[in-house]
Design a protein around this motif. Structure first.
Motif, PDB file in Angstrom:
ATOM      1  N   VAL A   1       0.833  -1.211   0.000  1.00  0.00           N
ATOM      2  CA  VAL A   1       0.000   0.000   0.000  1.00  0.00           C
ATOM      3  C   VAL A   1       0.865   1.258   0.000  1.00  0.00           C
ATOM      4  O   VAL A   1       0.584   2.231  -0.701  1.00  0.00           O
ATOM      5  CB  VAL A   1      -0.936   0.000   1.240  1.00  0.00           C
ATOM      6  CG1 VAL A   1      -1.759   1.279   1.296  1.00  0.00           C
ATOM      7  CG2 VAL A   1      -1.849  -1.207   1.207  1.00  0.00           C
ATOM      8  N   ASP A   2       1.950   1.236   0.784  1.00  0.00           N
ATOM      9  CA  ASP A   2       2.805   2.436   0.869  1.00  0.00           C
ATOM     10  C   ASP A   2       3.365   2.802  -0.502  1.00  0.00           C
ATOM     11  O   ASP A   2       3.404   3.971  -0.893  1.00  0.00           O
ATOM     12  CB  ASP A   2       3.968   2.200   1.844  1.00  0.00           C
ATOM     13  CG  ASP A   2       3.492   2.214   3.276  1.00  0.00           C
ATOM     14  OD1 ASP A   2       2.351   2.673   3.507  1.00  0.00           O
ATOM     15  OD2 ASP A   2       4.239   1.760   4.157  1.00  0.00           O
ATOM     16  N   TYR A   3       3.803   1.789  -1.219  1.00  0.00           N
ATOM     17  CA  TYR A   3       4.360   2.010  -2.563  1.00  0.00           C
ATOM     18  C   TYR A   3       3.268   2.526  -3.508  1.00  0.00           C
ATOM     19  O   TYR A   3       3.455   3.513  -4.229  1.00  0.00           O
ATOM     20  CB  TYR A   3       4.956   0.698  -3.063  1.00  0.00           C
ATOM     21  CG  TYR A   3       5.394   0.675  -4.507  1.00  0.00           C
ATOM     22  CD1 TYR A   3       6.542   1.345  -4.922  1.00  0.00           C
ATOM     23  CD2 TYR A   3       4.665  -0.044  -5.459  1.00  0.00           C
ATOM     24  CE1 TYR A   3       6.959   1.309  -6.248  1.00  0.00           C
ATOM     25  CE2 TYR A   3       5.072  -0.088  -6.784  1.00  0.00           C
ATOM     26  CZ  TYR A   3       6.212   0.588  -7.175  1.00  0.00           C
ATOM     27  OH  TYR A   3       6.619   0.552  -8.487  1.00  0.00           O
ATOM     28  N   ASP A   4       2.119   1.873  -3.466  1.00  0.00           N
ATOM     29  CA  ASP A   4       1.032   2.262  -4.377  1.00  0.00           C
ATOM     30  C   ASP A   4       0.580   3.701  -4.114  1.00  0.00           C
ATOM     31  O   ASP A   4       0.362   4.476  -5.043  1.00  0.00           O
ATOM     32  CB  ASP A   4      -0.166   1.316  -4.213  1.00  0.00           C
ATOM     33  CG  ASP A   4       0.136  -0.067  -4.766  1.00  0.00           C
ATOM     34  OD1 ASP A   4       1.242  -0.252  -5.312  1.00  0.00           O
ATOM     35  OD2 ASP A   4      -0.719  -0.962  -4.646  1.00  0.00           O
ATOM     36  N   GLU A   5       0.469   4.044  -2.844  1.00  0.00           N
ATOM     37  CA  GLU A   5       0.020   5.409  -2.511  1.00  0.00           C
ATOM     38  C   GLU A   5       1.066   6.448  -2.923  1.00  0.00           C
ATOM     39  O   GLU A   5       0.740   7.561  -3.317  1.00  0.00           O
ATOM     40  CB  GLU A   5      -0.291   5.516  -1.012  1.00  0.00           C
ATOM     41  CG  GLU A   5      -1.586   4.795  -0.674  1.00  0.00           C
ATOM     42  CD  GLU A   5      -1.957   4.868   0.794  1.00  0.00           C
ATOM     43  OE1 GLU A   5      -3.027   4.317   1.134  1.00  0.00           O
ATOM     44  OE2 GLU A   5      -1.199   5.438   1.604  1.00  0.00           O
ATOM     45  N   PHE A   6       2.310   6.042  -2.809  1.00  0.00           N
ATOM     46  CA  PHE A   6       3.411   6.924  -3.220  1.00  0.00           C
ATOM     47  C   PHE A   6       3.302   7.233  -4.723  1.00  0.00           C
ATOM     48  O   PHE A   6       3.376   8.391  -5.148  1.00  0.00           O
ATOM     49  CB  PHE A   6       4.729   6.204  -2.895  1.00  0.00           C
ATOM     50  CG  PHE A   6       5.976   6.865  -3.392  1.00  0.00           C
ATOM     51  CD1 PHE A   6       6.354   8.121  -2.941  1.00  0.00           C
ATOM     52  CD2 PHE A   6       6.810   6.213  -4.299  1.00  0.00           C
ATOM     53  CE1 PHE A   6       7.531   8.725  -3.388  1.00  0.00           C
ATOM     54  CE2 PHE A   6       7.984   6.799  -4.749  1.00  0.00           C
ATOM     55  CZ  PHE A   6       8.339   8.062  -4.292  1.00  0.00           C
TER      56      PHE A   6
END
Ligand SMILES: NC(=O)C1=CN([C@@H]2O[C@H](COP(=O)(O)OP(=O)(O)OC[C@H]3O[C@@H](n4cnc5c(N)ncnc54)[C@H](OP(=O)(O)O)[C@@H]3O)[C@@H](O)[C@H]2O)C=CC1
Ligand SMILES: CC(=O)C(=O)O
Ligand SMILES: [Mg+2]
Length: 631
Positions: free
Chosen positions: A267-272
């Motif tokens: 999720v962190d990567y996708d939101e980034f």
């Protein structure tokens, strides 16, 4: 005394305030603050550059900037008048040299290096010193210099990035910048960016995860935007999204310049990445073109599907590569006489590139009358585990790979699959060098008068076979293309030229067409049109010489042809947002093209102080030395 332009700014009336101006040229000057002045990020925007970032305000450029700023520098091509009026007289040797003479000197200089990485560094330094000279050199020597700024040498440059890094080019945005990516983007000094090429460095060519060192790829791709399609350099922004690297060697390498931890995922990567996309359109507008490059396959497909109807975006490895291979196959049809549906395809490698190609070819077959299932039946995919078959776990078949799975026993080796399928076309996108063995090539030659072979993996060291191997083991009968260039091959007294099956034939022209029409989203049809445009520019004589692509020295014309075809398509389908519709589409596309030719450095608007405001000559006063008076 300030030059006239600045003086007029200062006399704007009692309500005006004067503010310091910083512009894309890194120039500090003065400008009036009034209602039409916009403030962003604490700086006043430079009003003089509102016309496509091209207009330079002489009042705000110091003399020395004309030599230090790569966009203004003309080296010894400044005329005497320019040198005197700009205040750079005496800062250079007295000789004058035309741009043509300078290009010749640069050609000689670059040829003096035996090592390709040194050639790369010479060109990078030239780009930092004199942009028009760099692009002039590149545009006039595409065949010789594309392998330096692009594959294969750019791969080496990425691998050695920590060692060779000298000056910044492109924007590094890290996972630590979450929450304020727009602020980082605002630090980019150009106001009129139209195209972004972005990577996260996870699959750089066939070299794997190079983390932040992957920046060389968007830089190289965007150099080709300008060199191959004339998109102005100030409209291009290379971006590296640094979320870490899983490359253990880099993590331990003291020279590594990126974040020193494993990749952030989930999720962190996708939101980034979501935040990055939003920030781009907030700063540069909804129809800013965003090209995804060299992401690992699952992310490449995920972002393409997620963003394609939301942003003006495409994935070059999936869609650009598909288009260039389809163009090559269409060109080959003119030699083999077979229609597209009469071909069977074996893909060695089933990642982003291979799946993109397979899907577009299937679509093209449907347009020639097959059902989608019939089309998919003609296409056989292999990955590291062998033939992709129906008995695989469906969850492991990403990006639509399951559509091509066969109801067959799981053949393990390429030679077994080639012997079984007897394909007309063999396509390698595996990163596995030398896997098109003499046995495989012989088998292709046994069942085809003119076997079609694509060894697409980059850089050269990863190619599935060399051009020489392809011709030798098919007795000179194959139609061969490779992702990185190979020199012509001599076989039994005949010289065979080979084409470069590389998405560089597609993405610059597609980008030009998108900019010229203001399309908001990029449909799959764009890549079918681009493929046809490339195939139709290949002349019978070129085809006769063995290549499936127009020569690289023609590639600028190919890009313009693609752009014109996309203009026709966009207006016909109502997808263009630039109105009124230009009647002469080629003329319209040409208005978008950057010229590398030097222009006069003293624009007509430049006004010099009138005679009476010129400071009088310094009065020479007598001085006293040791009691005696000297004049
Ligand atoms: N010429 C051009 O214009 C382009 C060339 N390329 C080149 O194509 C190559 C692949 O790119 P891309 O598809 O994005 O990469 P991916 O990593 O997405 O795909 C690689 C594929 O090759 C398979 N593979 C790896 N090793 C072997 C092996 N030894 N035998 C059989 N299959 C193998 C992988 O299988 P598994 O998943 O099971 O590991 C995977 O299916 C790269 O070298 C890239 O530079 C890419 C884009 C454009
Ligand atoms: C050419 C290209 O995009 C690649 O090899 O990834
Ligand atoms: Mg790529």
């Amino acid at each position: 005394m300030l030059p006239a332009v600045s003086r007029s700014l200062l006399s704007n009336g009692p309500t005006s305030r004067i503010v310091l101006t910083s512009c894309r040229h890194g120039i500090i000057g003065v400008a009036p603050c009034n209602n039409s002045t916009s403030f962003e990020n604490g700086l006043q925007r430079c009003k003089f550059h509102s016309v496509g970032g091209k207009i330079i305000s002489p009042s705000q450029v110091k003399g020395i900037d004309h030599l230090r700023d790569p966009r203004l520098n003309k080296g010894l091509a400044f005329t005497l008048e320019e040198r005197q009026l700009l205040g750079i007289h005496g800062l250079q040797p007295p000789r004058f040299k035309t741009q043509e003479e300078q290009i010749e000197i640069c050609q000689e200089s670059v040829r003096r290096y035996n090592d390709d990485l040194n050639k790369y560094l010479y060109l990078a330094e030239l780009q930092d010193r004199n942009e028009k000279l760099f692009f002039g050199l590149l545009m006039e020597n595409v065949e010789e210099l594309m392998p330096i700024v692009y594959t294969p040498t750019v791969g080496l440059a990425c691998q050695k990035f920590g060692l060779i890094y000298r000056r910044p080019r492109g924007l590094f945005i890290t996972i630590n910048d979450r929450g304020h990516i727009l602020d980082v983007l605002k630090n980019w000094p150009e106001e009129s960016v139209r195209c972004v090429c972005v990577t996260d460095g996870q699959r750089i060519l066939g070299l794997g995860d190079l983390g932040a060192q992957g920046m060389g790829i968007p830089v190289g791709k965007l150099a080709l935007y300008t060199a191959l399609a004339g998109i102005p350099p100030y409209q291009c922004l290379p971006v590296l999204l640094d979320v870490g690297t899983n490359n253990e060697n880099l993590l331990e390498d003291p020279l590594y310049v990126g974040l020193r931890h494993k990749r952030v995922t989930g999720v962190d990567y996708d939101e980034f990445v979501d935040e990055f996309m939003e920030a781009v359109v907030r700063r540069y507008g909804q129809n800013t073109l965003i090209q995804f490059e060299d992401f690992a396959s699952p992310n490449a497909f995920k972002f393409l599907n997620k963003y394609r109807n939301q942003y003006c975006t495409f994935n070059d490895d999936i869609q650009g590569t598909a288009s260039v291979v389809l163009a090559g196959v269409q060109a080959a049809q003119r030699v083999t006489g077979k229609t597209l549906p009469q071909n069977k395809f074996v893909f060695f490698g089933a990642g982003a590139a291979a799946l993109g190609i397979a899907s577009l070819i299937a679509q093209a077959m449907v347009m020639e009358g097959l059902s989608l299932q019939q089309a998919r039946d003609q296409i056989w995919m292999m990955d590291i585990d062998g033939l992709v078959t129906k008995d695989r776990d469906p969850k492991s078949l990403l990006g639509g790979l399951g559509h091509f799975a066969k109801d067959k026993p799981p053949l393990r080796t390429l030679i077994d699959v080639v012997n079984e399928v007897k394909p007309q076309v063999l396509i390698g996108a595996s990163t596995a060098a030398g896997t098109f063995t003499p046995e495989v090539l012989n088998s292709m030659a046994k069942t085809n008068e003119r076997p079609i072979i694509f060894a697409l993996s980059n850089p050269t060291s990863k190619a599935e076979c060399t051009a020489e191997q392809a011709f030798i083991h098919t007795q000179g009968r194959c139609l061969f293309s490779s992702g990185s260039p190979f020199p012509p091959v001599e076989y039994e007294g005949k010289i065979y030229k080979t084409g470069q099956g590389n998405n560089a034939y597609i993405f610059p022209g597609v980008a030009l067409g998108i900019l010229a029409t203001g399309m908001y989203h990029i449909k799959e049809e764009v890549f079918l049109i681009a493929a046809k445009a490339v195939a139709e520019t290949l002349t019978p004589a070129e085809l006769e010489s063995g290549t499936l692509y127009p020569p690289l020295k023609q590639i600028q014309n190919v890009s313009m042809h693609i752009a014109v075809k996309l203009c026709e398509y966009a207006y016909e389908k109502g997808l263009a947002s630039v109105y009124p519709e230009p009647q002469d589409k080629m003329a319209w596309v040409k208005t978008k093209i950057f010229s590398y030719k030097y222009e006069p450095s003293l624009p007509d608007t430049y006004q010099w102080p009138e005679a009476d405001t010129v400071k009088p000559k310094r009065e020479i006063k007598p001085v006293t030395v040791h009691g005696a008076t000297k004049a």
